[in-house]
Design a protein around this motif. Structure first.
Motif, PDB file in Angstrom:
ATOM      1  N   ALA A 121       0.842  -1.199   0.000  1.00 52.95           N
ATOM      2  CA  ALA A 121       0.000   0.000   0.000  1.00 52.95           C
ATOM      3  C   ALA A 121       0.876   1.247   0.000  1.00 52.95           C
ATOM      4  N   SER A 122       0.266   2.359  -0.355  1.00 54.22           N
ATOM      5  CA  SER A 122       0.995   3.623  -0.424  1.00 54.22           C
ATOM      6  C   SER A 122       1.462   4.084   0.946  1.00 54.22           C
TER       7      SER A 122
ATOM      8  N   PRO B 244      -9.511   5.565   3.899  1.00 54.40           N
ATOM      9  CA  PRO B 244     -10.475   4.574   4.414  1.00 54.40           C
ATOM     10  C   PRO B 244     -10.730   3.449   3.418  1.00 54.40           C
ATOM     11  N   GLU B 245     -10.682   3.787   2.128  1.00 52.22           N
ATOM     12  CA  GLU B 245     -10.895   2.748   1.109  1.00 52.22           C
ATOM     13  C   GLU B 245      -9.775   1.715   1.130  1.00 52.22           C
ATOM     14  N   THR B 246      -8.538   2.201   1.343  1.00 49.83           N
ATOM     15  CA  THR B 246      -7.408   1.275   1.432  1.00 49.83           C
ATOM     16  C   THR B 246      -7.547   0.377   2.649  1.00 49.83           C
ATOM     17  N   GLU B 247      -7.914   0.967   3.783  1.00 50.90           N
ATOM     18  CA  GLU B 247      -8.079   0.185   5.005  1.00 50.90           C
ATOM     19  C   GLU B 247      -9.158  -0.878   4.837  1.00 50.90           C
TER      20      GLU B 247
ATOM     21  N   LYS C  47     -10.217  -7.033   4.182  1.00 49.64           N
ATOM     22  CA  LYS C  47     -10.891  -8.200   3.594  1.00 49.64           C
ATOM     23  C   LYS C  47     -10.077  -9.480   3.761  1.00 49.64           C
ATOM     24  N   TYR C  48      -8.777  -9.334   3.983  1.00 50.36           N
ATOM     25  CA  TYR C  48      -7.893 -10.490   3.960  1.00 50.36           C
ATOM     26  C   TYR C  48      -7.589 -10.997   5.364  1.00 50.36           C
TER      27      TYR C  48
ATOM     28  N   ARG D 191       1.310  -6.207   5.837  1.00 51.08           N
ATOM     29  CA  ARG D 191       1.237  -4.955   5.077  1.00 51.08           C
ATOM     30  C   ARG D 191       2.627  -4.365   4.884  1.00 51.08           C
ATOM     31  N   VAL D 192       2.914  -3.963   3.651  1.00 54.06           N
ATOM     32  CA  VAL D 192       4.179  -3.321   3.303  1.00 54.06           C
ATOM     33  C   VAL D 192       3.845  -1.961   2.696  1.00 54.06           C
TER      34      VAL D 192
END
Length: 226
Positions: free
Chosen positions: A199-200, A206-209, A214-215, A220-221
């Motif tokens: 992720a950036s 919030p959309e990224t979170e 979901k997984y 997370r990197v």
């Protein structure tokens, strides 16, 4: 072998033959200019006013954009360009394109300003929807990481197998397909636990979170650019 001396590393965009090594050489030239500014003693003076959307803009963005656009227009004048740093054609024109270049001359401008080396030069050739039923997809591209030691160039051409990674200061000149390492993603299912999610670093939302949530137990990197 070098792509200029073989069909490997070439893509036919209609009647135009595109060489991945030629595109990589343009990306390296842009990266060289970015690093010249990055290492300049008056670095702070190279940062310009923000864009209309509030994102940062530097002299390196503009200089790299000029190098890439002029290089592509010289080699492939019949293929239009979409870039963050130029005035792009309106949709009425774009919808009829068969192919176009999509470029980000400095992906990771915030990381460039932070001086953490996590920025890239991105050049992609896309087959447009106007190019036929099979359009709407990237078909060739390079990602250049000029601040790494040594610099790294990633190259990919649809139909030529997996993309390649080159680690060489001479990318775009002596280095070619005789010095590559192929790279391929691992096979996985979205239901698998412990997946790595990239992720950036500077643009969380919030959309990224929600996407990451979901997984099952993801790792997370965070990265600053492509």
């Amino acid at each position: 072998m070098n792509a200029d001396k073989a069909s490997f590393g070439k893509y036919a965009a209609g009647q135009t033959s595109i060489s991945i090594d030629a595109v990589a050489a343009i990306a390296k030239s842009a990266g060289d200019k970015i690093m010249e500014i990055y290492n300049a003693p008056n670095f702070e003076e190279k940062i310009k006013d923000p864009k209309a959307d509030g994102s940062p803009l530097t002299m390196a963005d503009l200089a790299a954009n000029d190098i890439i656009c002029s290089g592509l227009r010289k080699l492939y004048p019949g293929i239009p360009i979409i870039s963050e740093e130029i005035k792009n054609a309106d949709y009425a024109t774009r919808k009829n394109w068969a192919y176009f270049w999509c470029i980000d001359p400095l992906d990771g401008t915030k990381e460039f300003i932070k001086r953490n080396d996590e920025f890239t030069v991105n050049i992609g050739l896309c087959k447009a929807i106007g190019g036929g039923a099979a359009g709407g997809e990237p078909v060739l591209g390079v990602v250049y990481c000029p601040a790494l030691s040594p610099p790294v160039m990633y190259k990919g051409v649809k139909g030529d197998g997996p993309p390649v990674k080159e680690e060489c200061d001479a990318v775009g000149s002596k280095a070619g397909y005789d010095s590559f390492k192929t790279i391929s993603p691992r096979v996985f299912r979205e239901s698998d636990p412990n997946l790595v999610v990239v992720a950036s670093k500077s643009h969380n939302s919030p959309e990224t979170e929600a996407f990451v949530a979901k997984y099952k137990t993801p790792r997370r990197v965070s990265k600053g650019s492509s």
